[in-house]
Scaffold this motif. Sequence first.
Motif, mmCIF file in Angstrom:
data_model
loop_
_atom_site.group_PDB
_atom_site.id
_atom_site.type_symbol
_atom_site.label_atom_id
_atom_site.label_comp_id
_atom_site.label_asym_id
_atom_site.label_seq_id
_atom_site.Cartn_x
_atom_site.Cartn_y
_atom_site.Cartn_z
ATOM 1 N N MET A 1 0.840 -1.174 0.000
ATOM 2 C CA MET A 1 0.000 0.000 0.000
ATOM 3 C C MET A 1 0.891 1.245 0.000
ATOM 4 S SD MET A 1 -2.738 1.230 2.831
ATOM 5 C CE MET A 1 -4.354 1.102 2.177
ATOM 6 N N SER A 2 0.556 2.198 -0.817
ATOM 7 C CA SER A 2 1.347 3.419 -0.952
ATOM 8 C C SER A 2 0.941 4.454 0.099
ATOM 9 C CB SER A 2 1.137 4.001 -2.349
ATOM 10 O OG SER A 2 1.791 5.234 -2.455
ATOM 11 N N ASP A 3 1.917 5.220 0.554
ATOM 12 C CA ASP A 3 1.641 6.285 1.516
ATOM 13 C C ASP A 3 1.353 7.612 0.830
ATOM 14 O OD1 ASP A 3 1.951 4.623 3.676
ATOM 15 O OD2 ASP A 3 4.056 5.144 3.972
ATOM 16 N N THR A 4 1.237 7.608 -0.490
ATOM 17 C CA THR A 4 0.978 8.846 -1.214
ATOM 18 C C THR A 4 -0.479 8.909 -1.636
ATOM 19 O OG1 THR A 4 1.587 7.908 -3.351
ATOM 20 C CG2 THR A 4 3.339 8.949 -2.065
#
Length: 82
Positions: A1-4
């Motif tokens: 999962m991306s933090d952006t």
Amino acid sequence: MSDTLECSVVMKVRKATASDLKLDDKTLNYGQPFWLKSMVTGEFMNQPLKIHENTDVDELASWLKNNMIYVPVQWNEKFKEI
């Protein structure tokens, strides 16, 4: 999962005046965010700048004279659509 996260933000800005950039005749308004608009392309820089203690006063004055500096419209200001 991306933090952006990608999002779009709309902000109203207006041409800056000298009083937006200074607190008085001798003191810059440190922390004031502003955007530069290119005289050549008419496009805005993609990120804001801020006035700080190392801001080049001559460069700031030149940008202001050439109507290149825009500041956010404050909630209590009336804004004329262009």
